[in-house]
Design a protein around this motif. Structure first.
Motif, PDB file in Angstrom:
ATOM      1  N   TRP A  94     -13.549  -8.278 -18.757  1.00 24.00           N
ATOM      2  CA  TRP A  94     -12.640  -7.169 -19.015  1.00 24.00           C
ATOM      3  C   TRP A  94     -12.755  -6.131 -17.898  1.00 24.00           C
ATOM      4  O   TRP A  94     -13.858  -5.795 -17.459  1.00 24.00           O
ATOM      5  CB  TRP A  94     -12.972  -6.513 -20.355  1.00 24.00           C
ATOM      6  N   HIS A  95     -11.578  -5.601 -17.473  1.00 29.28           N
ATOM      7  CA  HIS A  95     -11.518  -4.606 -16.413  1.00 29.28           C
ATOM      8  C   HIS A  95     -10.565  -3.484 -16.817  1.00 29.28           C
ATOM      9  O   HIS A  95      -9.578  -3.719 -17.513  1.00 29.28           O
ATOM     10  CB  HIS A  95     -10.968  -5.198 -15.115  1.00 29.28           C
ATOM     11  N   ARG A  96     -10.833  -2.289 -16.313  1.00 25.84           N
ATOM     12  CA  ARG A  96      -9.899  -1.168 -16.428  1.00 25.84           C
ATOM     13  C   ARG A  96      -9.104  -1.096 -15.127  1.00 25.84           C
ATOM     14  O   ARG A  96      -9.664  -0.904 -14.048  1.00 25.84           O
ATOM     15  CB  ARG A  96     -10.641   0.141 -16.666  1.00 25.84           C
ATOM     16  N   VAL A  97      -7.792  -1.253 -15.221  1.00 25.48           N
ATOM     17  CA  VAL A  97      -6.910  -1.262 -14.058  1.00 25.48           C
ATOM     18  C   VAL A  97      -5.622  -0.531 -14.432  1.00 25.48           C
ATOM     19  O   VAL A  97      -5.038  -0.812 -15.490  1.00 25.48           O
ATOM     20  CB  VAL A  97      -6.559  -2.707 -13.625  1.00 25.48           C
ATOM     21  N   ASP A  98      -5.181   0.382 -13.580  1.00 23.98           N
ATOM     22  CA  ASP A  98      -3.866   1.000 -13.792  1.00 23.98           C
ATOM     23  C   ASP A  98      -2.817   0.034 -13.242  1.00 23.98           C
ATOM     24  O   ASP A  98      -2.300   0.202 -12.139  1.00 23.98           O
ATOM     25  CB  ASP A  98      -3.792   2.359 -13.094  1.00 23.98           C
ATOM     26  N   TRP A  99      -2.509  -0.984 -14.024  1.00 24.24           N
ATOM     27  CA  TRP A  99      -1.664  -2.093 -13.572  1.00 24.24           C
ATOM     28  C   TRP A  99      -0.258  -1.629 -13.187  1.00 24.24           C
ATOM     29  O   TRP A  99       0.293  -2.054 -12.175  1.00 24.24           O
ATOM     30  CB  TRP A  99      -1.601  -3.153 -14.672  1.00 24.24           C
ATOM     31  N   ASP A 100       0.325  -0.745 -14.006  1.00 22.16           N
ATOM     32  CA  ASP A 100       1.707  -0.335 -13.773  1.00 22.16           C
ATOM     33  C   ASP A 100       1.821   1.004 -13.048  1.00 22.16           C
ATOM     34  O   ASP A 100       2.903   1.572 -12.929  1.00 22.16           O
ATOM     35  CB  ASP A 100       2.498  -0.288 -15.080  1.00 22.16           C
ATOM     36  N   ASN A 101       0.691   1.508 -12.572  1.00 23.42           N
ATOM     37  CA  ASN A 101       0.683   2.690 -11.701  1.00 23.42           C
ATOM     38  C   ASN A 101       1.304   3.915 -12.379  1.00 23.42           C
ATOM     39  O   ASN A 101       1.989   4.717 -11.739  1.00 23.42           O
ATOM     40  CB  ASN A 101       1.424   2.388 -10.398  1.00 23.42           C
ATOM     41  N   ASP A 102       1.025   4.066 -13.699  1.00 27.24           N
ATOM     42  CA  ASP A 102       1.614   5.180 -14.436  1.00 27.24           C
ATOM     43  C   ASP A 102       0.590   6.255 -14.789  1.00 27.24           C
ATOM     44  O   ASP A 102       0.876   7.173 -15.570  1.00 27.24           O
ATOM     45  CB  ASP A 102       2.315   4.688 -15.698  1.00 27.24           C
ATOM     46  N   GLY A 103      -0.608   6.135 -14.236  1.00 30.01           N
ATOM     47  CA  GLY A 103      -1.605   7.180 -14.416  1.00 30.01           C
ATOM     48  C   GLY A 103      -2.643   6.918 -15.473  1.00 30.01           C
ATOM     49  O   GLY A 103      -3.684   7.586 -15.493  1.00 30.01           O
ATOM     50  N   ASP A 104      -2.379   5.983 -16.394  1.00 27.14           N
ATOM     51  CA  ASP A 104      -3.418   5.605 -17.357  1.00 27.14           C
ATOM     52  C   ASP A 104      -3.898   4.185 -17.044  1.00 27.14           C
ATOM     53  O   ASP A 104      -3.259   3.452 -16.302  1.00 27.14           O
ATOM     54  CB  ASP A 104      -2.910   5.703 -18.796  1.00 27.14           C
ATOM     55  N   GLY A 131       6.330  -7.807  -5.388  1.00 28.95           N
ATOM     56  CA  GLY A 131       7.070  -6.693  -5.954  1.00 28.95           C
ATOM     57  C   GLY A 131       6.625  -5.393  -5.335  1.00 28.95           C
ATOM     58  O   GLY A 131       6.532  -5.263  -4.109  1.00 28.95           O
ATOM     59  N   THR A 132       6.323  -4.417  -6.183  1.00 30.08           N
ATOM     60  CA  THR A 132       5.859  -3.117  -5.723  1.00 30.08           C
ATOM     61  C   THR A 132       4.525  -2.812  -6.372  1.00 30.08           C
ATOM     62  O   THR A 132       4.023  -3.581  -7.201  1.00 30.08           O
ATOM     63  CB  THR A 132       6.870  -2.012  -6.091  1.00 30.08           C
ATOM     64  N   ASP A 133       3.978  -1.649  -6.016  1.00 30.66           N
ATOM     65  CA  ASP A 133       2.697  -1.290  -6.599  1.00 30.66           C
ATOM     66  C   ASP A 133       2.835  -0.846  -8.051  1.00 30.66           C
ATOM     67  O   ASP A 133       1.855  -0.788  -8.781  1.00 30.66           O
ATOM     68  CB  ASP A 133       2.036  -0.178  -5.777  1.00 30.66           C
ATOM     69  N   SER A 134       4.077  -0.554  -8.476  1.00 28.35           N
ATOM     70  CA  SER A 134       4.310  -0.168  -9.871  1.00 28.35           C
ATOM     71  C   SER A 134       4.837  -1.316 -10.716  1.00 28.35           C
ATOM     72  O   SER A 134       4.640  -1.347 -11.928  1.00 28.35           O
ATOM     73  CB  SER A 134       5.312   1.003  -9.932  1.00 28.35           C
ATOM     74  N   VAL A 135       5.522  -2.250 -10.077  1.00 28.03           N
ATOM     75  CA  VAL A 135       6.017  -3.448 -10.764  1.00 28.03           C
ATOM     76  C   VAL A 135       5.457  -4.651 -10.009  1.00 28.03           C
ATOM     77  O   VAL A 135       6.061  -5.154  -9.058  1.00 28.03           O
ATOM     78  CB  VAL A 135       7.556  -3.488 -10.813  1.00 28.03           C
ATOM     79  N   ILE A 136       4.282  -5.083 -10.429  1.00 31.10           N
ATOM     80  CA  ILE A 136       3.593  -6.168  -9.723  1.00 31.10           C
ATOM     81  C   ILE A 136       4.238  -7.499 -10.093  1.00 31.10           C
ATOM     82  O   ILE A 136       4.343  -7.846 -11.274  1.00 31.10           O
ATOM     83  CB  ILE A 136       2.089  -6.164 -10.067  1.00 31.10           C
ATOM     84  N   THR A 137       4.655  -8.238  -9.085  1.00 31.68           N
ATOM     85  CA  THR A 137       5.234  -9.569  -9.261  1.00 31.68           C
ATOM     86  C   THR A 137       4.447 -10.532  -8.386  1.00 31.68           C
ATOM     87  O   THR A 137       4.444 -10.392  -7.154  1.00 31.68           O
ATOM     88  CB  THR A 137       6.718  -9.592  -8.847  1.00 31.68           C
ATOM     89  N   LEU A 138       3.766 -11.466  -8.998  1.00 32.78           N
ATOM     90  CA  LEU A 138       2.859 -12.338  -8.265  1.00 32.78           C
ATOM     91  C   LEU A 138       3.521 -13.652  -7.877  1.00 32.78           C
ATOM     92  O   LEU A 138       4.192 -14.291  -8.685  1.00 32.78           O
ATOM     93  CB  LEU A 138       1.612 -12.624  -9.097  1.00 32.78           C
ATOM     94  N   ALA A 139       3.301 -14.050  -6.629  1.00 30.43           N
ATOM     95  CA  ALA A 139       3.738 -15.356  -6.143  1.00 30.43           C
ATOM     96  C   ALA A 139       2.721 -16.415  -6.555  1.00 30.43           C
ATOM     97  O   ALA A 139       1.589 -16.100  -6.938  1.00 30.43           O
ATOM     98  CB  ALA A 139       3.877 -15.315  -4.622  1.00 30.43           C
TER      99      ALA A 139
END
Length: 639
Positions: A151-161, A259-267
């Motif tokens: 388990w990791h804490r990551v601000d995946w969607d870059n929204d501050g939480d 994608g972007t740093d707020s909408v991560i889209t992985l190849a």
């Protein structure tokens, strides 16, 4: 500065406390006793690295968690070298219990650590003293067999939480054990390593956890070969965060963010490469990468734990958009306890011919190492040196289909050994068994330029089988010629058991019975006769040390020696530490009775196994007990 002084004082107190505690045991770790010696940094079996500035002095330290026995704990390795790429760390200080699948998260300026569904916030301050439970809305997976729950804490969607990224190793399709066809093809499925996202719809102070969902890469879910250890960071330097995963074996997969740093889209995933174009791989298995800009040059490196307790720096040298790394460099520490990988299997002999007793040792990685006795009181021991066979480093590995427990064990070797003059030329040779169950020997060719023995490449130990060469019933491959193939991971003990001047072999046969392979000589030379089950327990039963099959077979470490000093040869076996089977006499029919006397020591050393040896460490004419433990350390009990 005051903080640093206080912390150093506490660290010294902890080291002293650990040393004092060890003195209360009957089996204590054998120490190098060399002030300026440097060795590979290591904990016990399984290294889970948590790189951070633990002591708050501005440079990166290492915290490493180790969940095995007897070295269980989370350990602080202080960086006393300063802000350098490859510091020499201080010996470890235990700061808490060991944990499986523990991971580090960098939350702004704060360092959090997570175990499964639990946050240990501001770890340098609180350690494990303030656990915060995480209640997600449903089970992460319906899989029945998991190994790795990261388990990791990551601000995946870059929204501050901070959201949760969870790596799970799934074993449902793989099963475990004895699934080869007669051509060495694995009939079960592969390991799977999936990565899940749990979004936080609230805030860090008042989280609102969503439903766990698999993270996709291209048109399908992220899926690596087990043990994913997901690392979310900008590895290619393009300003958005990608994903790199480890695996159960030894390599890495990069999933580019398109994608972007707020909408991560992985190849779809690609293998991570080194700067010379080769696939990046670690020396062993069950690798645990963690991303951090270790060298503070602006890009994200990897700090990677190996199965044998070592930790490596893998430097990011990306220049053209595709993540590129230097090959791993294993960290070093000031020497304390002797250690040789994990599941250490020592054998004591005067290997370099200088009149004192040295230590040879095998391990999970399949190496055989040499600890030179440098003399002194107490004995000073050199750092382990890997032996060579021919021109190459001696290493036995399972490869794609050499382990009965399947292809996920490709990098393991499980060497166990003894040493004796096998060919009668006056030089001490090495006999070894391994993950294969194929018993081999390495001929001592005499001293090289450094004065130490040179070894030939492996040669099969052959037996005068009267008919077809036998093997364990679950071994998919067939022996070559008359080679000795028996149960895996069990010691081949070369010893003159019948005192006729010829070196015999005592070991488990293919069905787990302790057997006597007698050596004979005629005009054609030396011959090894088929094993005879001459050893009996106190009730007259043939001594069967392992009745299990396939992956449960073998695994018995033995040592044959006159332990009680009465003139006959007794048997030491692996147990909670080491068990004594006392030789209570021979009959006219050649049978030998062993009385099981139980454990010699009191300290529990075994997790998977232990491995006993004998050594007169203080040259007083009495044999002392040396045990290789699961954690790779060597434990001594003097008499």
């Amino acid at each position: 500065m005051l903080h640093r002084i206080l912390y150093s004082t506490v660290a010294l107190f902890c080291v002293a406390a650990i040393a004092a505690a060890d003195e209360g045991y009957d089996l204590i770790p054998l120490r190098h006793n060399q002030k300026d010696l440097v060795v590979d940094l290591g904990v016990g079996l399984w290294a889970h690295p948590l790189p951070m500035d633990f002591d708050g002095d501005g440079d990166n330290d290492l915290v490493v968690s180790c969940p095995d026995k007897p070295f269980n704990g989370t350990y602080f390795f202080e960086n006393s070298s300063g802000d350098v790429k490859l510091p020499v760390f201080e010996p470890p200080v235990r700061i808490g219990p060991g944990h499986h699948s523990i991971r580090v998260s960098y939350v702004g300026e704060r360092v959090d650590v997570m175990t499964a569904a639990t946050i240990h916030e501001d770890f340098p301050k609180h350690r494990f003293g303030n656990p915060i439970k995480v209640a997600v809305s449903s089970k992460v997976t319906s899989a029945k067999k998991t190994r790795a729950n990261q388990w990791h804490r990551v601000d995946w969607d870059n929204d501050g939480d901070h959201d949760l990224v969870i790596g799970l190793g799934i074993w449902d399709n793989y099963g475990w054990d004895d699934a080869w066809d007669t051509n060495g093809v694995w009939k079960n499925g592969p390991l799977h390593g999936h990565v899940f996202l749990v979004t936080n719809g609230g805030s860090d102070d008042k989280p609102n956890w969503g439903t766990p969902k698999k993270i996709d890469a291209g048109d399908s879910a992220v899926d690596v070969y087990g043990w994913p250890s997901p690392c979310v960071a900008d590895f290619d330097g393009d300003g958005d965060r990608d994903l790199i995963c480890g695996e159960f074996v030894d390599r890495f997969t990069w999933f580019e963010n398109t994608g972007t740093d707020s909408v991560i889209t992985l190849a779809p995933g690609k293998r991570v490469l080194t700067d010379d174009g080769a696939e990046l791989q670690m020396d062993l298995e069950m690798i645990v990468p963690t991303p951090i800009d270790w060298d503070k040059d602006g890009d994200m490196d990897l700090i990677v734990g190996d199965e044998d307790g070592r930790v490596a720096f893998v430097e990011n040298v990306t220049s053209k958009g595709t993540p590129t790394f230097k090959p791993p460099v294993y960290f070093r520490q000031k020497a304390d306890w002797l250690k040789f990988g994990a599941l250490a299997t020592p054998y004591c002999t005067d290997w370099d011919g200088d009149g004192d007793t040295d230590i040879l040792c095998g391990n999970t990685a399949g190496y055989i190492g040499f600890f030179e006795n440098k003399g002194g009181t107490p004995n000073q021991w050199a750092a382990p040196q890997l032996l060579k066979a021919g021109s190459e480093t001696l290493r036995i590995m399972a490869g794609p289909n050499g382990s009965i427990q399947g292809p996920c064990e490709a990098k393991w070797g499980y060497t166990t050994l003894s040493a004796a003059d096998w060919d009668g030329d006056g030089r001490t040779d090495i006999l070894a068994n391994s993950i294969w169950g194929r018993v081999v020997w390495y001929r001592n060719l005499g001293p090289g330029d450094d004065g130490r023995p040179r070894l030939s490449e492996a040669e099969s130990v052959t037996v005068e089988w009267p008919g077809r060469t036998p093997k364990p019933s679950w071994t998919w491959w067939n022996p070559v010629g008359k080679e000795l193939v028996t149960q895996w991971r069990t010691t081949p003990e070369a010893v003159d058991f019948n005192a006729d001047g010829l070196i015999d072999l005592v070991m488990l046969d293919r069905e787990g019975y302790l057997s006597f392979f007698e050596r004979t000589r005629d005009d054609a030379g030396l011959h090894l006769q088929p094993g005879r089950r001459i050893f009996e327990g106190e009730k007259g039963e043939a001594l069967r040390l392992n009745s299990k099959s396939a992956g449960g077979s073998g695994r018995r470490k033995i040592h044959v020696v006159d332990w009680d000093g009465d003139g006959d040869l007794d048997l030491l076996t692996n147990s909670t530490n080491a068990d004594l089977y006392e030789n209570t006499g021979s009959r006219s029919d050649g049978k030998v009775t062993f009385q099981h006397r139980g454990a010699i020591g009191k300290r529990k050393l075994a997790g998977h196994t232990s491995s006993p040896a004998s050594i007169d460490v203080n040259s007083n004419g009495q044999l002392d007990l040396l045990i290789g433990a699961e954690d790779g350390h060597l434990y001594l009990m003097t008499r």
